[in-house]
Motif scaffolding. Sequence first.
Motif, mmCIF file in Angstrom:
data_model
loop_
_atom_site.group_PDB
_atom_site.id
_atom_site.type_symbol
_atom_site.label_atom_id
_atom_site.label_comp_id
_atom_site.label_asym_id
_atom_site.label_seq_id
_atom_site.Cartn_x
_atom_site.Cartn_y
_atom_site.Cartn_z
ATOM 1 N N ALA A 1 0.659 -1.080 0.128
ATOM 2 C CA ALA A 1 0.108 -0.033 0.031
ATOM 3 C C ALA A 1 0.868 1.312 -0.169
ATOM 4 O O ALA A 1 1.934 1.214 0.501
ATOM 5 C CB ALA A 1 -0.959 -0.131 1.207
ATOM 6 N N GLU B 1 3.710 2.037 2.780
ATOM 7 C CA GLU B 1 4.074 0.858 3.410
ATOM 8 C C GLU B 1 4.896 0.124 2.978
ATOM 9 O O GLU B 1 5.285 0.095 1.850
ATOM 10 C CB GLU B 1 2.612 0.135 3.686
ATOM 11 C CG GLU B 1 1.524 1.059 4.286
ATOM 12 C CD GLU B 1 1.678 1.369 5.629
ATOM 13 O OE1 GLU B 1 1.091 2.356 6.131
ATOM 14 O OE2 GLU B 1 2.365 0.770 6.390
ATOM 15 N N SER C 1 -4.522 -10.909 8.596
ATOM 16 C CA SER C 1 -5.495 -9.994 8.112
ATOM 17 C C SER C 1 -6.432 -10.363 6.860
ATOM 18 O O SER C 1 -7.607 -9.699 6.898
ATOM 19 C CB SER C 1 -4.844 -8.553 7.810
ATOM 20 O OG SER C 1 -3.896 -8.921 6.668
ATOM 21 N N LYS D 1 -12.112 -5.244 1.771
ATOM 22 C CA LYS D 1 -12.264 -4.177 2.751
ATOM 23 C C LYS D 1 -11.458 -3.058 2.115
ATOM 24 O O LYS D 1 -10.392 -3.105 1.372
ATOM 25 C CB LYS D 1 -11.660 -4.541 4.196
ATOM 26 C CG LYS D 1 -12.494 -5.792 4.770
ATOM 27 C CD LYS D 1 -11.860 -6.032 6.071
ATOM 28 C CE LYS D 1 -12.518 -7.191 6.818
ATOM 29 N NZ LYS D 1 -11.752 -7.661 7.991
ATOM 30 N N PRO D 2 -11.623 -1.904 2.299
ATOM 31 C CA PRO D 2 -10.838 -0.714 2.016
ATOM 32 C C PRO D 2 -9.278 -0.661 2.117
ATOM 33 O O PRO D 2 -8.562 -0.581 1.596
ATOM 34 C CB PRO D 2 -11.424 0.722 2.458
ATOM 35 C CG PRO D 2 -12.998 0.348 2.783
ATOM 36 C CD PRO D 2 -12.637 -1.355 3.185
ATOM 37 N N GLU D 3 -9.161 -1.465 3.387
ATOM 38 C CA GLU D 3 -7.638 -1.609 3.709
ATOM 39 C C GLU D 3 -6.945 -2.645 2.921
ATOM 40 O O GLU D 3 -5.769 -2.903 3.206
ATOM 41 C CB GLU D 3 -7.593 -2.001 5.334
ATOM 42 C CG GLU D 3 -8.258 -3.135 5.860
ATOM 43 C CD GLU D 3 -9.743 -2.641 6.443
ATOM 44 O OE1 GLU D 3 -10.247 -1.580 5.760
ATOM 45 O OE2 GLU D 3 -10.215 -3.102 7.316
ATOM 46 N N ASP D 4 -7.553 -3.280 1.952
ATOM 47 C CA ASP D 4 -7.113 -4.291 1.009
ATOM 48 C C ASP D 4 -6.511 -3.664 0.041
ATOM 49 O O ASP D 4 -5.763 -4.229 -1.023
ATOM 50 C CB ASP D 4 -7.972 -5.437 0.859
ATOM 51 C CG ASP D 4 -8.312 -6.432 1.862
ATOM 52 O OD1 ASP D 4 -9.755 -6.635 1.899
ATOM 53 O OD2 ASP D 4 -7.629 -6.544 2.728
ATOM 54 N N THR D 5 -6.587 -2.381 -0.292
ATOM 55 C CA THR D 5 -6.151 -1.594 -1.275
ATOM 56 C C THR D 5 -4.833 -1.559 -1.400
ATOM 57 O O THR D 5 -4.172 -1.027 -0.459
ATOM 58 C CB THR D 5 -6.812 -0.120 -1.183
ATOM 59 O OG1 THR D 5 -8.247 -0.185 -1.282
ATOM 60 C CG2 THR D 5 -6.322 0.892 -2.379
ATOM 61 N N SER E 1 -13.179 0.292 -2.767
ATOM 62 C CA SER E 1 -13.870 1.799 -2.432
ATOM 63 C C SER E 1 -15.340 2.042 -3.109
ATOM 64 O O SER E 1 -15.591 1.349 -3.957
ATOM 65 C CB SER E 1 -12.875 2.796 -3.367
ATOM 66 O OG SER E 1 -13.385 4.239 -3.098
#
Length: 115
Positions: free
Chosen positions: A40, A43, A62, A86-90, A114
Amino acid sequence: QVQVVESGGGLVQPGGSLRLSCTASGMFYGITTMGWYRQAPGEQRELVADIGAGGRTNYADSVKGRFTISRNYSKNMVFLQMNSLKPEDTAVYYCNVRTLRTMGWGQGTQVTVSS
């Protein structure tokens, strides 16, 4: 040398699904582990899941219960089925292929979750 090509990324709404594919080609002998990593913005690259020559799988905490890695040994392919996104998988998702003598990375495929 092993060449690695991914496909299947895209834009999906939260809760949706995507399936990533990866193919290894070139002059090599003995693929051992095939896996998926992601990075990401801002990151470090992290392991998502991998699968060994004997079929043993390993998942990041996760994604456990949501993602499934599988492999077609005869075609040197690996897949990542991603559900309940989930958005955090972007992230940009990279395929990694390890052989007895070398390792290769794909160019990456963007996955955006999103609404």
